[in-house]
Design a protein around this motif. Structure first.
Motif, PDB file in Angstrom:
ATOM      1  N   SER A  37      59.108  63.041  50.416  1.00 16.32           N
ATOM      2  CA  SER A  37      58.854  63.885  49.249  1.00 16.32           C
ATOM      3  C   SER A  37      58.240  65.174  49.779  1.00 16.32           C
ATOM      4  O   SER A  37      57.517  65.148  50.788  1.00 16.32           O
ATOM      5  CB  SER A  37      57.873  63.167  48.320  1.00 16.32           C
ATOM      6  OG  SER A  37      57.196  64.096  47.504  1.00 16.32           O
ATOM      7  N   THR A  38      58.509  66.277  49.121  1.00 21.03           N
ATOM      8  CA  THR A  38      57.886  67.542  49.578  1.00 21.03           C
ATOM      9  C   THR A  38      56.366  67.462  49.417  1.00 21.03           C
ATOM     10  O   THR A  38      55.639  68.168  50.107  1.00 21.03           O
ATOM     11  CB  THR A  38      58.441  68.752  48.812  1.00 21.03           C
ATOM     12  OG1 THR A  38      58.203  68.568  47.415  1.00 21.03           O
ATOM     13  CG2 THR A  38      59.930  68.947  49.070  1.00 21.03           C
ATOM     14  N   PHE A  39      55.873  66.577  48.523  1.00 22.61           N
ATOM     15  CA  PHE A  39      54.418  66.388  48.401  1.00 22.61           C
ATOM     16  C   PHE A  39      53.862  65.824  49.711  1.00 22.61           C
ATOM     17  O   PHE A  39      52.835  66.257  50.194  1.00 22.61           O
ATOM     18  CB  PHE A  39      54.079  65.423  47.256  1.00 22.61           C
ATOM     19  CG  PHE A  39      54.319  65.992  45.885  1.00 22.61           C
ATOM     20  CD1 PHE A  39      53.781  67.207  45.499  1.00 22.61           C
ATOM     21  CD2 PHE A  39      55.074  65.279  44.948  1.00 22.61           C
ATOM     22  CE1 PHE A  39      53.995  67.724  44.229  1.00 22.61           C
ATOM     23  CE2 PHE A  39      55.287  65.791  43.673  1.00 22.61           C
ATOM     24  CZ  PHE A  39      54.752  67.012  43.310  1.00 22.61           C
ATOM     25  N   GLN A  58      65.420  64.169  49.367  1.00 21.52           N
ATOM     26  CA  GLN A  58      64.157  63.416  49.420  1.00 21.52           C
ATOM     27  C   GLN A  58      64.500  61.934  49.322  1.00 21.52           C
ATOM     28  O   GLN A  58      65.309  61.528  48.464  1.00 21.52           O
ATOM     29  CB  GLN A  58      63.250  63.786  48.257  1.00 21.52           C
ATOM     30  CG  GLN A  58      62.822  65.249  48.212  1.00 21.52           C
ATOM     31  CD  GLN A  58      61.817  65.518  47.089  1.00 21.52           C
ATOM     32  OE1 GLN A  58      60.702  65.893  47.328  1.00 21.52           O
ATOM     33  NE2 GLN A  58      62.230  65.319  45.854  1.00 21.52           N
ATOM     34  N   GLY A  61      61.462  60.763  46.310  1.00 23.26           N
ATOM     35  CA  GLY A  61      61.023  61.793  45.358  1.00 23.26           C
ATOM     36  C   GLY A  61      60.280  61.157  44.187  1.00 23.26           C
ATOM     37  O   GLY A  61      60.657  60.083  43.712  1.00 23.26           O
ATOM     38  N   VAL A  62      59.219  61.823  43.743  1.00 22.07           N
ATOM     39  CA  VAL A  62      58.436  61.266  42.626  1.00 22.07           C
ATOM     40  C   VAL A  62      58.496  62.189  41.419  1.00 22.07           C
ATOM     41  O   VAL A  62      58.528  63.411  41.541  1.00 22.07           O
ATOM     42  CB  VAL A  62      56.956  61.008  43.017  1.00 22.07           C
ATOM     43  CG1 VAL A  62      56.852  59.864  43.989  1.00 22.07           C
ATOM     44  CG2 VAL A  62      56.290  62.249  43.587  1.00 22.07           C
ATOM     45  N   GLY A  63      58.498  61.551  40.243  1.00 14.55           N
ATOM     46  CA  GLY A  63      58.540  62.286  38.994  1.00 14.55           C
ATOM     47  C   GLY A  63      57.273  62.039  38.184  1.00 14.55           C
ATOM     48  O   GLY A  63      56.343  61.379  38.669  1.00 14.55           O
ATOM     49  N   ARG A  64      57.242  62.538  36.982  1.00 14.66           N
ATOM     50  CA  ARG A  64      56.087  62.347  36.107  1.00 14.66           C
ATOM     51  C   ARG A  64      55.975  60.874  35.720  1.00 14.66           C
ATOM     52  O   ARG A  64      56.936  60.133  35.753  1.00 14.66           O
ATOM     53  CB  ARG A  64      56.227  63.194  34.830  1.00 14.66           C
ATOM     54  CG  ARG A  64      56.090  64.683  35.072  1.00 14.66           C
ATOM     55  CD  ARG A  64      56.158  65.454  33.766  1.00 14.66           C
ATOM     56  NE  ARG A  64      54.990  65.198  32.941  1.00 14.66           N
ATOM     57  CZ  ARG A  64      55.031  64.787  31.673  1.00 14.66           C
ATOM     58  NH1 ARG A  64      56.182  64.583  31.071  1.00 14.66           N
ATOM     59  NH2 ARG A  64      53.928  64.584  31.011  1.00 14.66           N
ATOM     60  N   TRP A  69      62.120  60.256  41.380  1.00 15.84           N
ATOM     61  CA  TRP A  69      62.944  61.438  41.124  1.00 15.84           C
ATOM     62  C   TRP A  69      64.120  61.378  42.094  1.00 15.84           C
ATOM     63  O   TRP A  69      63.964  61.556  43.299  1.00 15.84           O
ATOM     64  CB  TRP A  69      62.139  62.726  41.321  1.00 15.84           C
ATOM     65  CG  TRP A  69      62.919  63.964  41.012  1.00 15.84           C
ATOM     66  CD1 TRP A  69      63.511  64.788  41.924  1.00 15.84           C
ATOM     67  CD2 TRP A  69      63.217  64.514  39.721  1.00 15.84           C
ATOM     68  NE1 TRP A  69      64.150  65.822  41.280  1.00 15.84           N
ATOM     69  CE2 TRP A  69      63.987  65.682  39.926  1.00 15.84           C
ATOM     70  CE3 TRP A  69      62.910  64.135  38.415  1.00 15.84           C
ATOM     71  CZ2 TRP A  69      64.447  66.477  38.875  1.00 15.84           C
ATOM     72  CZ3 TRP A  69      63.371  64.929  37.372  1.00 15.84           C
ATOM     73  CH2 TRP A  69      64.121  66.079  37.600  1.00 15.84           C
ATOM     74  N   PHE A  78      61.511  71.408  45.834  1.00 16.82           N
ATOM     75  CA  PHE A  78      60.509  72.164  46.589  1.00 16.82           C
ATOM     76  C   PHE A  78      59.118  72.032  45.984  1.00 16.82           C
ATOM     77  O   PHE A  78      58.951  71.692  44.808  1.00 16.82           O
ATOM     78  CB  PHE A  78      60.907  73.643  46.723  1.00 16.82           C
ATOM     79  CG  PHE A  78      60.842  74.434  45.437  1.00 16.82           C
ATOM     80  CD1 PHE A  78      61.913  74.473  44.564  1.00 16.82           C
ATOM     81  CD2 PHE A  78      59.704  75.162  45.102  1.00 16.82           C
ATOM     82  CE1 PHE A  78      61.870  75.214  43.392  1.00 16.82           C
ATOM     83  CE2 PHE A  78      59.647  75.909  43.936  1.00 16.82           C
ATOM     84  CZ  PHE A  78      60.731  75.932  43.079  1.00 16.82           C
ATOM     85  N   LYS A 127      68.717  67.490  30.838  1.00 14.89           N
ATOM     86  CA  LYS A 127      67.597  67.924  31.670  1.00 14.89           C
ATOM     87  C   LYS A 127      68.117  68.554  32.960  1.00 14.89           C
ATOM     88  O   LYS A 127      68.795  67.889  33.741  1.00 14.89           O
ATOM     89  CB  LYS A 127      66.688  66.728  31.967  1.00 14.89           C
ATOM     90  CG  LYS A 127      65.523  67.057  32.889  1.00 14.89           C
ATOM     91  CD  LYS A 127      64.455  65.973  32.851  1.00 14.89           C
ATOM     92  CE  LYS A 127      63.387  66.180  33.881  1.00 14.89           C
ATOM     93  NZ  LYS A 127      62.227  65.303  33.723  1.00 14.89           N
ATOM     94  N   GLY A 130      62.813  69.319  36.431  1.00 20.80           N
ATOM     95  CA  GLY A 130      61.530  68.695  36.111  1.00 20.80           C
ATOM     96  C   GLY A 130      60.462  69.248  37.044  1.00 20.80           C
ATOM     97  O   GLY A 130      60.768  69.638  38.183  1.00 20.80           O
ATOM     98  N   VAL A 149      58.897  71.047  42.187  1.00 22.27           N
ATOM     99  CA  VAL A 149      59.983  71.410  41.272  1.00 22.27           C
ATOM    100  C   VAL A 149      61.284  70.776  41.756  1.00 22.27           C
ATOM    101  O   VAL A 149      61.641  70.889  42.939  1.00 22.27           O
ATOM    102  CB  VAL A 149      60.148  72.953  41.210  1.00 22.27           C
ATOM    103  CG1 VAL A 149      61.233  73.341  40.212  1.00 22.27           C
ATOM    104  CG2 VAL A 149      58.831  73.639  40.867  1.00 22.27           C
TER     105      VAL A 149
HETATM  106  C1  BTN Z   1      59.690  65.049  36.363  1.00 19.83           C
HETATM  107  O1  BTN Z   1      59.514  63.829  36.314  1.00 19.83           O
HETATM  108  O2  BTN Z   1      60.296  65.616  35.473  1.00 19.83           O
HETATM  109  C2  BTN Z   1      59.136  65.846  37.515  1.00 19.83           C
HETATM  110  C3  BTN Z   1      60.042  65.825  38.702  1.00 19.83           C
HETATM  111  C4  BTN Z   1      59.511  66.592  39.907  1.00 19.83           C
HETATM  112  C5  BTN Z   1      60.432  66.482  41.088  1.00 19.83           C
HETATM  113  C6  BTN Z   1      59.987  67.360  42.233  1.00 19.83           C
HETATM  114  S1  BTN Z   1      61.193  67.517  43.507  1.00 19.83           S
HETATM  115  C7  BTN Z   1      60.031  68.321  44.524  1.00 19.83           C
HETATM  116  C8  BTN Z   1      58.719  67.586  44.350  1.00 19.83           C
HETATM  117  N1  BTN Z   1      58.672  66.453  45.243  1.00 19.83           N
HETATM  118  C9  BTN Z   1      58.712  65.296  44.602  1.00 19.83           C
HETATM  119  O3  BTN Z   1      58.701  64.168  45.145  1.00 19.83           O
HETATM  120  N2  BTN Z   1      58.744  65.494  43.285  1.00 19.83           N
HETATM  121  C10 BTN Z   1      58.737  66.914  42.970  1.00 19.83           C
END
Ligand code: BTN
Length: 268
Positions: A37-39, A58, A61-64, A69, A78, A127, A130, A149
């Motif tokens: 993840s970019t985090f 990724q 990747g993680v979302g809300r 994600w 990014f 969508k 996010g 983002v």
């Molecule tokens: C959402 O759930 O709507 C938010 C999604 C955010 C995704 C971005 S991609 C770049 C950054 N790294 C991640 O792991 N998540 C965020």
């Protein structure tokens, strides 16, 4: 299944740099082919205001709300690092500013609006982007925000569980130049953040927010509790005011709840 994107539409560090017109955002651009993840990637770097950590793919990747994600090739993933001055440290407001910047950039390609708090949705209710912000304090006690983002630019394959996902590619039926999209997003977001006036920002945000005036279902993920009400307005700090059927008028923050349309379980 991986999307095969024509080479001249794919992210390419040199091409992106040539297109970037912002003053500061993205000037430091750290690009990876693949990260969890970019985090995570950002944690291992020394970064300053406006720096961008970006990845083609990724793997985690993680979302809300603790969701995943999905981050296959074709999306733009990014983290934008923001180190605001003391008077401008509202987490939710900064994220709303970024949502407005992304909306302005994506509307160059297709009609789109903001779904509270910070999703960008197309006119057909899909969508397209996010945003998830994580905040922390530096050793010197100063706040830092990592605005993550995820933009569905050339994404063509979506997780079947995502009923409302779309991309610029699926909306337009043509490929978009990922370098141009990212350069525009950073330039527009920089302008919104530098303008810095919270009242004006939220006024513009509200004018573009599809959630307002709708009957929505608020979901508290930790308890599963749901409330139905009408979204009345956004406050100057980016929170949402809802007139509920059972609990009077309440104010909710972006970190606490998920919001859905009630008709046909619609997304907006
Ligand atoms: C959402 O759930 O709507 C938010 C999604 C955010 C995704 C971005 S991609 C770049 C950054 N790294 C991640 O792991 N998540 C965020």
């Amino acid at each position: 299944m991986n999307t095969v994107i024509p080479e001249n539409f794919r992210l390419c560090e040199n091409k992106f740099r040539q297109l970037l017109t912002s003053r500061q955002f993205g000037k430091t651009f750290i690009f990876y082919e693949s990260v969890t993840s970019t985090f995570d990637a950002a944690k291992n770097l020394t970064l300053s205001h406006g720096d961008v950590v970006c990845a083609r793919v990724q793997t985690g990747g993680v979302g809300r709300m603790g969701r995943q994600w999905s981050s296959e090739e074709g999306g733009i993933y990014f983290s934008l690092i923001l180190c605001p001055d003391e008077k401008n440290t509202n987490f939710q407001l900064l994220t709303s500013a970024c949502a407005l910047g992304v909306q302005k950039a994506l509307s160059h390609y297709t009609e789109c609006k903001i779904k509270w708090p910070n999703d960008i949705v197309s006119a057909s209710g899909k969508k397209l982007c996010g945003i998830l912000t994580k905040g922390y304090f530096e050793g010197n006690g100063k706040p830092v925000f990592n605005v993550g983002v995820g933009i569905n630019a050339n994404t063509t394959v979506f997780d079947p569980s995502l009923k409302f996902a779309g991309s610029l590619k699926t909306e337009l039926n043509e490929w978009v130049d990922e370098n141009e999209v990212l350069a525009r997003v950073l330039s527009e977001t920089e302008k919104v953040i530098e303008n810095g006036n919270a009242e004006k920002l939220m006024e513009e945000y509200s004018g573009l927010c599809v959630t307002l005036g709708r009957t929505v279902k608020i979901i508290y993920p930790e308890t599963g509790k749901e409330l139905v009400g009408e979204a009345l307005k956004t406050n100057i700090d980016g929170s949402l005011v809802i007139k509920t059927e059972t609990h009077g008028t309440i104010c909710v923050n972006s970190g606490e709840v998920s919001v859905r349309g009630i008709y046909d379980e619609s997304y907006v």
